[in-house]
Design an enzyme around this catalytic site. Structure first.
Site, mmCIF file in Angstrom:
data_model
loop_
_atom_site.group_PDB
_atom_site.id
_atom_site.type_symbol
_atom_site.label_atom_id
_atom_site.label_comp_id
_atom_site.label_asym_id
_atom_site.label_seq_id
_atom_site.Cartn_x
_atom_site.Cartn_y
_atom_site.Cartn_z
ATOM 1 N N THR A 22 0.729 -1.138 -0.100
ATOM 2 C CA THR A 22 -0.044 -0.038 -0.053
ATOM 3 C C THR A 22 0.848 1.279 -0.059
ATOM 4 O O THR A 22 2.018 1.138 0.581
ATOM 5 C CB THR A 22 -0.972 0.086 1.268
ATOM 6 O OG1 THR A 22 -0.217 0.258 2.411
ATOM 7 C CG2 THR A 22 -1.725 -1.227 1.446
ATOM 8 N N GLU B 17 -5.842 -4.034 1.312
ATOM 9 C CA GLU B 17 -6.063 -5.151 2.333
ATOM 10 C C GLU B 17 -6.928 -6.018 2.169
ATOM 11 O O GLU B 17 -7.111 -7.017 2.738
ATOM 12 C CB GLU B 17 -6.082 -4.601 3.703
ATOM 13 C CG GLU B 17 -4.637 -3.770 4.329
ATOM 14 C CD GLU B 17 -4.364 -2.419 3.736
ATOM 15 O OE1 GLU B 17 -5.017 -2.104 2.793
ATOM 16 O OE2 GLU B 17 -3.807 -1.575 4.431
ATOM 17 N N LYS C 69 -12.877 17.347 13.179
ATOM 18 C CA LYS C 69 -13.593 17.473 14.246
ATOM 19 C C LYS C 69 -14.097 18.846 14.589
ATOM 20 O O LYS C 69 -13.213 19.589 14.913
ATOM 21 C CB LYS C 69 -12.857 16.743 15.445
ATOM 22 C CG LYS C 69 -12.716 15.271 15.237
ATOM 23 C CD LYS C 69 -12.288 14.446 16.254
ATOM 24 C CE LYS C 69 -12.039 13.238 15.960
ATOM 25 N NZ LYS C 69 -10.623 12.748 15.808
ATOM 26 N N TRP D 197 -18.245 15.443 14.075
ATOM 27 C CA TRP D 197 -17.589 15.018 12.752
ATOM 28 C C TRP D 197 -18.214 15.538 11.635
ATOM 29 O O TRP D 197 -19.435 15.347 10.941
ATOM 30 C CB TRP D 197 -17.366 13.550 12.836
ATOM 31 C CG TRP D 197 -16.603 12.796 13.852
ATOM 32 C CD1 TRP D 197 -16.204 13.412 14.740
ATOM 33 C CD2 TRP D 197 -16.099 11.498 13.839
ATOM 34 N NE1 TRP D 197 -15.385 12.497 15.547
ATOM 35 C CE2 TRP D 197 -15.414 11.376 14.692
ATOM 36 C CE3 TRP D 197 -16.665 10.208 12.896
ATOM 37 C CZ2 TRP D 197 -14.705 10.051 15.418
ATOM 38 C CZ3 TRP D 197 -16.113 8.934 13.538
ATOM 39 C CH2 TRP D 197 -15.224 8.931 14.551
HETATM 40 P P1 ADP Z 1 -3.946 3.733 -0.197
HETATM 41 O O1 ADP Z 1 -3.875 3.428 1.102
HETATM 42 O O2 ADP Z 1 -2.960 3.933 -1.126
HETATM 43 O O3 ADP Z 1 -5.127 4.908 -0.496
HETATM 44 P P2 ADP Z 1 -5.855 1.728 -1.371
HETATM 45 O O4 ADP Z 1 -5.948 1.724 -2.650
HETATM 46 O O5 ADP Z 1 -5.939 0.506 -0.590
HETATM 47 O O6 ADP Z 1 -4.489 2.386 -1.131
HETATM 48 O O7 ADP Z 1 -7.019 2.832 -0.651
HETATM 49 C C1 ADP Z 1 -7.906 2.370 -0.014
HETATM 50 C C2 ADP Z 1 -8.796 3.607 0.637
HETATM 51 O O8 ADP Z 1 -9.296 4.230 -0.565
HETATM 52 C C3 ADP Z 1 -10.038 3.252 1.423
HETATM 53 O O9 ADP Z 1 -9.598 2.984 2.612
HETATM 54 C C4 ADP Z 1 -10.967 4.505 1.336
HETATM 55 O O10 ADP Z 1 -10.470 5.409 2.130
HETATM 56 C C5 ADP Z 1 -10.742 4.639 -0.158
HETATM 57 N N1 ADP Z 1 -11.622 4.249 -1.106
HETATM 58 C C6 ADP Z 1 -11.684 3.298 -1.835
HETATM 59 N N2 ADP Z 1 -12.785 3.341 -2.530
HETATM 60 C C7 ADP Z 1 -13.806 4.273 -2.126
HETATM 61 C C8 ADP Z 1 -14.824 4.732 -2.434
HETATM 62 N N3 ADP Z 1 -15.800 3.954 -3.328
HETATM 63 N N4 ADP Z 1 -15.283 5.781 -1.790
HETATM 64 C C9 ADP Z 1 -14.607 6.364 -0.731
HETATM 65 N N5 ADP Z 1 -13.369 5.967 -0.419
HETATM 66 C C10 ADP Z 1 -12.917 4.996 -1.114
#
Ligand code: ADP
Length: 543
Positions: free
Chosen positions: A185, A331, A441, A446
């Site tokens: 990641t 993950e 916050k 929130w």
């Molecule tokens: P990185 O940590 O580089 O962003 P990831 O590609 O694993 O790597 O990102 C996952 C994150 O992306 C999620 O935890 C979430 O915050 C965000 N995410 C993924 N899909 C969506 C979605 N449809 N809407 C909002 N946030 C999203």
């Protein structure tokens, strides 16, 4: 008492054997630096995959070895996915957009023995080669005629290499829990963290992604993954698509090029495509400017970041395309939730459907989800309670590669804490309101930065918008909206706020709007809130 059924192992190689038998003539089309339309069949792909497996063996690669790839979405990368994992080695897809220091870190941390690299990414490796401690051999993904000059030592040509080997290969059988793929990641803080997929997790994820309520792919479909193969295995599509026997279309290095994407969609009758919102914003603008169409496209999977309502409506109204938003993370392989209508929603009008599409989607069997408060107490699914989103299931990571237990992403009850903040409504639709570390916050409440960003990008003059919380003497934190305007567009703070006033509740209205030329991005193309916060470290609200 045990059931009396066979326990054949869930193997990636069995997907290859199945697809070879059942869909040998199905096509795979790729754009590469050498060839604007390389095309061949599943049969040829698997034949070359077996040659590659023999070549890996010939190079001395052993069961469990990590094999790095630095490549775009194309057929050679696909052969690596299948050949490396099928042989019992680990396909480590490296994101070329990581910083040089991060690339050095991930290669050394994974202890990659071989790296397969696209000629276009070569300079990046040349610049860091002396820091790589475990790599014995580089293989350039090209034919002999297109081999570039390089300062790398121990270099082979991919086509020459596999050309020397037989296409007969017996895929080995082993435990389905064996590691098959490794994806780091991007790590907004600290070093990247390695998520290690297994054959079992990959196959179960492929089954789930093929469900009618998810991709619903058929052999008559044509699929264009615009999400990179170094980003969570192109969301698992190279595996799910084999299971369904659909055609695959790959944009190669032209991933961000709307002209190529439109041409591929039209020429290859693409019915389903997938990618992050930014890619689609670019494509829609291009279609507007040129008057071109994407008539064959029925569905667009959107994920990786929140999908703005404007994107859903433009696809629907201008191109008759259904946006299927999904949520997931590296993950979670990445499938977590996905859009789909429930029974009882058949009579929904367009606007009601769009409201559902704008949420992150409903659960998929195999992934359990819940939201919890700070004391890990589960919160109700009532569309109001907001909490930390936690998941578990057979394609969810239980830890990071070579990381100590103290750095576990799991909470005390064994669920993965996603770092996202969400609510879930009574019908089971999940809605991300923020990431834990980005949440604003304000006066004890929130505020969702995502809601404000989505509303802001609905303005035609806005190209991109990022919201961060900044210190406020009365409210502790208040939202600051940072906007990149479309080229040549006119917009000022008053105009922006006026546009937002009926779209946001009073509490969420940003206290200030700042215009910038560009926003900082992470290696997966998302706005880097960390860098944005740094950029506005000294910012103070005047009201
Ligand atoms: P990185 O940590 O580089 O962003 P990831 O590609 O694993 O790597 O990102 C996952 C994150 O992306 C999620 O935890 C979430 O915050 C965000 N995410 C993924 N899909 C969506 C979605 N449809 N809407 C909002 N946030 C999203």
């Amino acid at each position: 008492m045990h059931g009396m059924m066979m326990d054949t192992q869930l193997m990636i190689s069995s997907l290859l054997t199945f697809a070879d038998r059942n869909f040998p003539e199905q096509e795979i089309v790729s754009v590469t630096a050498e060839n604007p339309r390389h095309r061949y069949t599943y049969r040829e792909c698997f034949k070359r995959t077996r040659q590659l497996a023999n070549a890996l063996d010939g190079l001395g690669a052993k069961f469990g070895d990590r094999i790095g790839t630095l490549a775009w979405n194309d057929y050679r990368h696909l052969e690596l996915y299948y050949g490396v994992s099928g042989s019992g080695m680990v396909c480590h897809t490296i994101n070329p957009k990581l910083t040089p220091a991060q690339i050095i870190f991930v290669i050394n941390h994974a202890e990659d023995r071989l790296i397969f690299v696209d000629p276009l990414v070569l300079p990046l490796l040349e610049a860091i080669q002396e820091h790589l401690t475990t790599v014995e051999q580089f293989v350039i993904l090209a034919d002999k005629a297109n081999m570039p000059e390089t300062t790398l030592s121990n270099v082979l040509c991919y086509e020459e290499l596999i050309g020397e080997y037989s296409d007969e290969f017996e895929w080995p059988e082993f435990d389905e829990n064996t590691a098959s793929g490794l994806c780091y990641t991007s790590g907004t803080t600290g070093n990247p963290k390695g998520v290690m997929y297994s054959h079992r997790s990959t196959i179960l994820h492929a089954y789930a992604s093929s469900l009618p309520s998810v991709s619903g792919l058929l052999p008559t479909d044509s699929v264009l993954p615009v999400v990179p193969m170094f980003h969570v295995n192109a969301w698992g599509m190279p595996f799910g698509v084999l299971m369904c026997g659909a055609k695959m279309v790959f944009p190669g290095p032209k991933m961000g090029d709307s002209e190529t994407l439109q041409a591929l969609m039209e020429e290859e009758s693409v019915s389903l495509t997938s990618g992050v919102p930014t890619i689609w914003m670019g494509l829609l603008d291009y279609l507007d400017q040129t008057g071109k169409n994407i008539d064959s496209v029925q569905k667009v999977s959107v994920g990786g970041a929140a999908c703005p309502m404007s994107l859903i409506k433009r696809f629907r109204d201008d191109h008759n395309v259904l946006v299927k938003q999904g949520w997931g993370m590296t993950e979670t392989s990445p499938l977590g939730t996905v859009f789909g209508l429930r029974a009882g929603m058949e009579d929904y009008n367009d606007e009601q459907v769009a409201e559902v599409q704008a949420k992150q989607g409903h659960g998929i069997f195999g992934i359990e989800m819940k939201i919890t408060d700070e004391e890990n107490k589960e919160q109700p699914w009532d569309g109001e309670a907001v909490g930390r989103l936690k998941v578990r299931g057979p394609w969810v990571a239980k830890g990071y590669y070579k990381q100590e237990e103290s750095q576990s992403p799991l909470d005390e009850s064994g669920w993965l804490d996603t770092g996202d903040v969400a609510m879930i409504d009574a019908q089971g639709y999940m809605q991300i309101t923020d990431r834990t570390k980005d949440v604003i916050k304000s006066g004890g409440e929130w505020i969702s930065s995502i809601d404000i960003e989505n509303a802001a990008v609905g303005h035609t003059a806005v190209a991109e918008a990022g919201v961060i919380g900044r210190y406020h003497p009365r409210w502790t934190e208040r939202p600051l909206l940072v906007v990149v305007k479309q080229a040549g567009a006119e917009l000022d703070k008053a105009g922006m706020l006026e546009f937002l006033v009926d779209k946001l509740d009073k509490m969420s209205m940003p206290n200030d709007v700042v215009f910038v030329d560009e926003l900082p991005h992470t290696a997966t193309g998302k706005i880097s809130k960390l860098d944005l916060r740094k950029q506005f470290e000294d910012y103070e609200f005047t009201a």
